[in-house]
Design an enzyme around this catalytic site. Structure first.
Site, PDB file in Angstrom:
ATOM      1  N   SER A   1       4.516 -10.296   1.367  1.00 21.11           N
ATOM      2  CA  SER A   1       3.379  -9.467   1.774  1.00 21.11           C
ATOM      3  C   SER A   1       2.363  -9.296   0.644  1.00 21.11           C
ATOM      4  O   SER A   1       1.214  -8.950   0.887  1.00 21.11           O
ATOM      5  CB  SER A   1       3.868  -8.095   2.248  1.00 21.11           C
ATOM      6  OG  SER A   1       4.558  -7.451   1.194  1.00 21.11           O
ATOM      7  N   HIS A   2       2.773  -9.506  -0.603  1.00 20.40           N
ATOM      8  CA  HIS A   2       1.827  -9.441  -1.722  1.00 20.40           C
ATOM      9  C   HIS A   2       1.733 -10.780  -2.451  1.00 20.40           C
ATOM     10  O   HIS A   2       1.272 -10.839  -3.581  1.00 20.40           O
ATOM     11  CB  HIS A   2       2.228  -8.329  -2.706  1.00 20.40           C
ATOM     12  CG  HIS A   2       2.067  -6.961  -2.136  1.00 20.40           C
ATOM     13  ND1 HIS A   2       3.100  -6.267  -1.569  1.00 20.40           N
ATOM     14  CD2 HIS A   2       0.976  -6.165  -2.016  1.00 20.40           C
ATOM     15  CE1 HIS A   2       2.662  -5.094  -1.136  1.00 20.40           C
ATOM     16  NE2 HIS A   2       1.384  -5.003  -1.388  1.00 20.40           N
TER      17      HIS A   2
ATOM     18  N   ASP B   1       2.997  -4.421   9.528  1.00 22.35           N
ATOM     19  CA  ASP B   1       4.029  -4.484  10.571  1.00 22.35           C
ATOM     20  C   ASP B   1       3.490  -3.967  11.902  1.00 22.35           C
ATOM     21  O   ASP B   1       3.789  -4.517  12.962  1.00 22.35           O
ATOM     22  CB  ASP B   1       5.252  -3.649  10.158  1.00 22.35           C
ATOM     23  CG  ASP B   1       6.075  -4.353   9.095  1.00 22.35           C
ATOM     24  OD1 ASP B   1       5.916  -5.573   8.934  1.00 22.35           O
ATOM     25  OD2 ASP B   1       6.872  -3.667   8.423  1.00 22.35           O
TER      26      ASP B   1
END
Lengths: 344, 344
Positions: free
Chosen positions: A48-49, A189
């Site tokens: 996610s990063h 999400d």
């Protein structure tokens, strides 16, 4: 490795990332800082990063929101405070500019604060936390984001996803680090549930009338909730106040208003504290270390896992090999590079 | 007012409290500080930290655990750190001793820490928070307690109930203050369920094997849980590290071992931070105030309640009248006074 995954070497990922960020308009130091951050997260399998953030950074530059050549301004504000104005640049260059003075002040005064203003913040907080624990200091960091999260008992979004991160140095070991959103679910999400129209878990969102919902569209039109009910909600309020008004920066509501529908990475402030165990303890540092180690050992012995342990395991796994990455992410970045390489 | 409640004036409660604490052996300054703390909590209708605590303070003295005449030792440790050794006295006199230097350091350095060591801590954290917000400073406070709480995913108690409190000054208004245990249920509530053999709420405790339980006896033999799952658990770990090893004091496990079965109020350390908005903001304080006020207004407008609002309402209600108190509590205190007045 599953079929939708491939691998990339650090060197290749770094070369690609820096090229794309340069083509998107970022000055060399910004391009290097952004790329180093996403390559590091990719190596820790924090997807996610990781590399996919190159896409949102390019968008940020193309929409003219970020200043891709901003020079951070350092303000030696008080014996224990350094402020850095990121001047609408990414947080990473501002953090790098302020870190040496933060460390010096923490070791002289016993504790110190680094306040970053007017930064675009897309990265996780743990790399900053680790940069501070690497200096033997304890670290605490927090930021606001965009107002998507309702307070416990409320129906309207007021808070951001407001991450809180903490680090404790452990000589010879990975530091104890946690880095979590105070929202009950990550914004990404929620977006995935909305796209796939699959129900949300119970207790993470309310509809526009403030009633609990598991319908992702109702949640987008309503609000996400904090973790931990009224206690999580109180904590998120603290983060708004400390990383916003205390340092003269925006709350999540102000940041969302400033975005004005562009839908890009939020601009806002960040507060980072560094505390020096040696200053607190004087000659008693070894006793301290044993108390902390006994605590952390008791946690794992009880059957629980320390936060960040999955990330550290990924780091070990990928230390001497190419990093896993989703094929689709890599294809998107390569397509972006191809587009940006064309003459305008 | 229900039948089991009566009222008492502040003057009468103060006279009774100071007499009982003096008879129990506390020096005059300790007796006054303890009594002021419990009378103040009673006026806010915080019954759990109100007059009934006189009983546990007397027990602490009678069991020879506390030093009822301890003189706190102030250590001007670093430009932004003051440490106070409570020397086995109550935390209140140590806090009072350290507060002026904490405030001075925070206003000079921009932020500062007060670390209290070797104190018996029975009071809430909000009175300390309010003493700091009264000075126009932002405050954060935390303590460990006794190891009764298991980490998320674990089966053995490692953490204390580890309260965390925060305060933000609001000129002309009550400060924004929260003060919550990081355990999912208060220790006292668990005890009430055990005595009455009534089931606990879901999700607050595990049995000795680490399985969820609502049986209070299984929970006493097992462990309580933190609020908010692994995030609350991470937060509780942070409190253990900051209020324990960082300041050279005990973790909750060490404090429970030190108690050695006496079952009295825990002895341990406390960490308090004070941050000075004027130092962070320079000339921009009015802008800051408006951002914070807009946030707090948005929270109440969304339908949520600010933390401490029930307490502030009780304070207003009881400002010019006698305070409500449970008859049984008052009777127990009067019986204790009667016993202590007898020649030994």
């Amino acid at each position: 490795m599953s079929d939708d995954q491939t691998t990339i070497s650090r060197a290749a990922a770094t070369a690609l990332g820096e090229e794309v960020m340069r083509l998107a308009g970022f000055a060399p130091d910004h391009a290097r800082a952004i790329t180093a951050s996403v390559v590091r997260a990719q190596g820790d399998e924090c997807h996610s990063h990781g590399l996919y953030r190159l896409l949102s950074c390019a968008e940020l530059a193309e929409k003219g929101k970020v200043d891709p050549e901003a020079t951070p301004l350092i303000d030696d504000r008080a014996p224990a405070i350094v402020k850095v104005d990121a001047c609408r640049g990414v947080s990473l260059t501002a953090f790098a500019a302020g870190l040496p003075l933060l460390v010096e002040k923490a070791k002289t005064a016993g504790l110190a604060a680094l306040a970053i203003n007017n930064c675009y913040h897309f990265s996780a907080l743990w790399p900053e936390i680790e940069a501070i624990t690497d200096q033997g200091l304890v670290a605490l960091a927090m930021t606001v984001s965009h107002a998507w999260v309702a307070p416990a008992g409320g129906a309207e979004p007021v808070f951001g996803t407001n991450p809180l991160a903490f680090g404790w140095p452990r000589p010879g070991k990975n530091p104890f680090v946690f880095d979590f959103a105070t929202s009950a679910i990550a914004r990404g999400d929620l977006e995935l549930h909305r796209r796939s129209d699959t129900p949300l878990p119970e207790g993470v969102a309310v509809d526009a009338a403030g009633n609990p919902t598991t319908d992702p569209l109702e949640a987008v039109n309503g609000a996400m909730l904090t973790f931990g009910g009224h206690k999580g909600s109180a904590l998120s309020t603290m983060i708004e106040l400390l990383a916003g008004p205390l340092i003269g920066d925006m709350t999540s509501a102000q940041s969302l208003a400033h975005d004005d529908g562009a839908g890009v990475i939020p601009m806002h402030g960040e507060l980072i504290l560094a505390l020096d165990p040696a200053s607190f303890l004087g000659g008693a540092i070894s006793a301290d270390t044993s108390g902390a180690e006994a605590l952390l050992t008791a946690i794992t012995r009880s059957g629980a896992r320390l936060p960040s342990s999955r990330r550290y395991a990924a780091r070990r796994r990928n230390a001497d090999r190419d990093m896993p990455v989703r094929r689709a992410v890599l294809a998107d970045i390569e397509a972006l590079a191809e587009r940006l390489r064309q003459p305008q």
